[in-house]
Design a protein around this motif. Structure first.
Motif, short mmCIF file in Angstrom:
data_model
loop_
_atom_site.label_atom_id
_atom_site.label_comp_id
_atom_site.label_asym_id
_atom_site.label_seq_id
_atom_site.Cartn_x
_atom_site.Cartn_y
_atom_site.Cartn_z
N SER A 69 0.85 -1.19 0.00
CA SER A 69 0.00 0.00 0.00
C SER A 69 0.89 1.24 0.00
O SER A 69 2.05 1.17 0.39
CB SER A 69 -0.89 -0.01 1.24
OG SER A 69 -0.09 0.11 2.39
N PRO A 70 0.35 2.40 -0.43
CA PRO A 70 1.18 3.61 -0.46
C PRO A 70 1.75 3.96 0.91
O PRO A 70 2.89 4.42 1.00
CB PRO A 70 0.24 4.70 -0.98
CG PRO A 70 -1.11 4.12 -1.03
CD PRO A 70 -0.99 2.64 -1.00
N GLU A 71 0.95 3.77 1.97
CA GLU A 71 1.45 4.14 3.30
C GLU A 71 2.61 3.25 3.75
O GLU A 71 3.44 3.66 4.53
CB GLU A 71 0.33 4.17 4.35
CG GLU A 71 -0.51 2.92 4.47
CD GLU A 71 -1.85 3.05 3.74
OE1 GLU A 71 -1.83 3.48 2.56
OE2 GLU A 71 -2.88 2.70 4.31
N VAL A 74 6.02 4.28 1.53
CA VAL A 74 6.77 5.45 2.00
C VAL A 74 7.61 5.08 3.22
O VAL A 74 8.71 5.61 3.42
CB VAL A 74 5.83 6.65 2.27
CG1 VAL A 74 4.90 6.40 3.43
CG2 VAL A 74 6.63 7.91 2.52
N ARG A 75 7.15 4.11 3.99
CA ARG A 75 7.96 3.64 5.13
C ARG A 75 9.19 2.88 4.69
O ARG A 75 10.19 2.81 5.40
CB ARG A 75 7.09 2.77 6.05
CG ARG A 75 6.20 3.60 6.95
CD ARG A 75 5.26 2.77 7.80
NE ARG A 75 4.52 3.61 8.72
CZ ARG A 75 3.49 4.39 8.37
NH1 ARG A 75 3.08 4.41 7.12
NH2 ARG A 75 2.88 5.14 9.25
N MET A 80 6.73 9.92 -3.24
CA MET A 80 6.14 10.25 -4.54
C MET A 80 5.77 11.73 -4.59
O MET A 80 5.16 12.26 -3.66
CB MET A 80 4.90 9.39 -4.72
CG MET A 80 4.03 9.76 -5.89
SD MET A 80 4.68 9.07 -7.43
CE MET A 80 3.40 9.56 -8.57
N GLY A 100 4.39 15.73 5.91
CA GLY A 100 5.40 15.00 5.15
C GLY A 100 6.25 14.14 6.05
O GLY A 100 6.73 13.07 5.65
N PHE A 102 5.18 12.56 8.57
CA PHE A 102 4.26 11.73 9.35
C PHE A 102 4.89 10.42 9.83
O PHE A 102 4.71 10.02 10.97
CB PHE A 102 3.00 11.42 8.53
CG PHE A 102 1.94 10.68 9.30
CD1 PHE A 102 1.03 11.37 10.08
CD2 PHE A 102 1.86 9.29 9.27
CE1 PHE A 102 0.06 10.71 10.81
CE2 PHE A 102 0.90 8.62 9.99
CZ PHE A 102 -0.01 9.33 10.77
N VAL A 103 5.67 9.78 8.96
CA VAL A 103 6.23 8.48 9.36
C VAL A 103 7.30 8.63 10.43
O VAL A 103 7.64 7.66 11.10
CB VAL A 103 6.80 7.70 8.15
CG1 VAL A 103 5.68 7.21 7.27
CG2 VAL A 103 7.77 8.53 7.35
N ALA A 149 7.76 15.74 0.33
CA ALA A 149 8.17 14.36 0.06
C ALA A 149 9.51 14.06 0.74
O ALA A 149 9.72 12.98 1.29
CB ALA A 149 8.27 14.12 -1.44
N ARG B 180 -2.20 9.16 2.06
CA ARG B 180 -1.65 7.81 2.19
C ARG B 180 -0.23 7.75 1.64
O ARG B 180 0.63 7.07 2.19
CB ARG B 180 -2.53 6.81 1.44
CG ARG B 180 -3.91 6.67 2.04
CD ARG B 180 -4.71 5.60 1.33
NE ARG B 180 -4.16 4.28 1.56
CZ ARG B 180 -4.56 3.19 0.91
NH1 ARG B 180 -5.49 3.28 -0.01
NH2 ARG B 180 -4.03 2.03 1.19
N GLY B 183 2.28 8.41 4.03
CA GLY B 183 2.44 7.46 5.12
C GLY B 183 1.30 7.45 6.11
O GLY B 183 1.37 6.75 7.13
#
Lengths: 246, 297
Positions: A69-71, A74-75, A80, A100, A102-103, A149, B180, B183
């Motif tokens: 999944s996109p989430e 990114v991890r 993107m 940006g 968030f992770v 990003a 999403r 993240g």
């Protein structure tokens, strides 16, 4: 670092990407060129996890990420920057940047340091920090989306048409920034219609046509070859893409 | 004169703050998923029956109220898990039907296991007390409603503005896929939205039952309708719009209560809805426009 094998993506009955294989090595700037509708954006969206591949596989650092999944992507370190320049218009510039990260939201010190780096790279963002992102100019929004990003500390940056609809002087600014990021060691996969700019900065180039990779090589090879003219610029003779390269 | 102005203001503000909280709970979910939760009214029913079932225990009312609100939150989360998550990515129509189905299921469970007849809900003494301001008698309950609602609205605004999760919720409401890609986990955001929606419905339920005193299985229809109309007036996609719409709807309802002659009062809703239709003719997007993007995802 990134390896795409036989990627196919369909939107309902339409096959946007038929058969794409490509690889990106660490530290490279790879450009994906091609006319409108060649499937470049779809390829990037599939790598980022926003679209599902109907067949084929995508590997990142040796790991199969095809159905991630996109989430999750990114991890893993894939960020993107969509061509639609999706700032969150009602959020302030500062809030966009905070999201940006968030992770890494539990790493306050790292966030402050990253934010400082972003302001060094994109000074305009500091002056606009408390403004709603929707009120920025196109070039400022593009810088914000790239900075946002980067706040996720990516290993691979997917850049979709960063020059789209921007004034030439801003295009130069954006490409200057891309070159700087690359010097800092970031790996970049860039989709561009502005072939002249892309060929100037890229290490290697893939040219897509009708959902397939038509040709590939180093930027110099592609720039020198007649192939590109036929496959890409030839089709664009009445559009602005050809004019830039000529 | 001053007395009736105060009375009108308190009436309009207390009903308005309830309508606003209800509408907010509905828009919370609509903003992110572009889907209306038709099982929303049942959250109020669940809170009501929780209070009824706890009646007679030795628990202080505040504890009962807390349990009732928690039950509303859990029911909200269950709605998401049962009616939304399995089908949300596939079809809007499917979610429409599953959320109706879940609503019917809860109502019939109440019919079957409790009773089709009204059941009294325990209320604290303070809800029946009154105070006198400028010669008019004001129920304390109405003042409490206003104070609690405003506190909740402020808390809500602070969370949305200051916390990363709040920012993520606003971002998801504006562009879900992009959020999403940064993240923000889809399921987390959606669950939080349903939990907040349940919290709002639960708090509304306490004051709603404070007004009417008893719970029946079909109790959820009116709050759902009110919340839906308020969001349509205010703008389906704007949190601020939901609050504005809620207060405006209550203002119109209370004004009609004061102005309409006795024999027309039973047709009050017809007057209200005619005004809503008129409003929508001139401003189909509602009073407050939502965030500037928004594809369903």
């Amino acid at each position: 670092m990134l390896k795409v094998e036989g990627l196919q993506v369909r939107y309902g009955a339409i096959t946007a990407v038929r058969d794409v294989s490509l690889d990106v090595r660490p530290g490279e700037l790879v450009a994906l060129l091609g006319a409108n509708g060649a499937g470049k954006t779809t390829t990037l969206l599939a790598i980022s996890g926003a679209l599902n591949a109907t067949s084929g596989r995508i590997f990142f650092e040796g790991e199969d990420i095809t159905s991630l999944s996109p989430e999750k992507a990114v991890r893993k370190g894939i960020a993107m920057v969509p061509e639609t320049r999706d700032v969150f218009p009602d959020l302030t510039v500062a809030e966009n940047l905070r999201l940006g990260a968030f992770v890494h939201r539990h790493d306050r010190a790292g966030y402050e340091r990253d934010l400082k780096n972003m302001i060094d790279l994109f000074p305009v963002l500091e002056t606009r920090a408390n403004q709603a992102a929707g009120t920025l100019s196109g070039g400022e929004q593009q810088q914000l989306v790239i900075a946002r990003a980067l706040m996720s500390r990516p290993k691979l940056l997917l850049l979709d048409e960063p020059s789209l609809g921007l004034a030439p002087v801003i295009v130069d600014l954006i490409f200057g920034l891309i070159a700087r990021l690359r010097e800092q060691g970031l790996t970049i996969l860039l989709v561009e219609q502005n072939a002249a700019q892309a060929l100037k900065y890229a290490d290697r180039v893939y040219v897509m046509s009708l959902g397939e990779v038509a040709t590939s090589g180093t930027a110099d090879e592609i720039a020198a070859g007649a192939n590109l003219q036929e496959i890409y610029l030839g089709k664009q003779s009445n559009g602005e893409g050809g004019a830039h390269a000529g | 004169m001053l007395g009736s102005v105060i009375q009108f203001t308190v009436d309009a503000l207390s009903l308005g703050s309830l309508y606003a909280l209800m509408a907010l709970g509905l828009v919370m979910i609509y903003g992110i998923l572009r889907l209306v939760n038709f099982a929303y009214g049942e959250l109020i029913m669940v809170a009501g029956y929780t209070l009824y079932l706890l009646d007679g225990t030795a628990l202080p009312w505040l504890v009962m109220a807390t349990v009732a609100v928690i039950m509303a939150i859990l029911t909200g989360l269950a709605t998401e898990l049962v009616a939304f998550r399995p089908v949300r990515a596939k079809s809007v129509t499917a979610v429409l039907i599953t959320s109706f189905a879940f609503s019917t299921l809860l109502q019939n469970a109440a019919l079957l296991f409790i009773s089709p007849r009204a059941r009294l809900v325990p209320l604290p003494d303070i809800f029946t007390q009154t105070m006198e301001i400028a010669g008019v008698i004001i129920p304390l309950r109405n003042l409490l409603t206003i104070v609690c609602s405003i506190l909740l609205l402020v808390l809500f605004a602070v969370i949305l503005k200051r916390t990363v999760l709040g920012i993520a919720l606003r971002a998801a409401a504006s562009h879900f896929t992009m959020a999403r890609m940064l993240g923000v986990p889809a399921n987390l955001v959606i669950s939080i939205a349903f939990a907040i929606s349940g919290l709002l419905a639960g708090v509304v339920a306490l004051f709603w039952f404070g007004r009417i005193g008893s719970v029946v299985p079909g109790i959820g229809l009116e709050p759902l309708l009110v919340a839906f109309i308020a969001t349509v007036i205010g703008g389906m996609r704007s949190l601020l719009g939901a609050v504005v719409g809620g207060f405006l709807l209550a203002f119109v309802d209370i004004s009609l209560n004061y102005l309409l002659p006795q024999n027309l009062l039973q047709f009050r809703d017809a007057f209200t809805f005619s005004m809503v239709i008129l409003l929508l003719l001139f401003r189909p997007q509602g009073l407050v426009a939502g965030p500037a993007t928004g594809q369903r995802t």
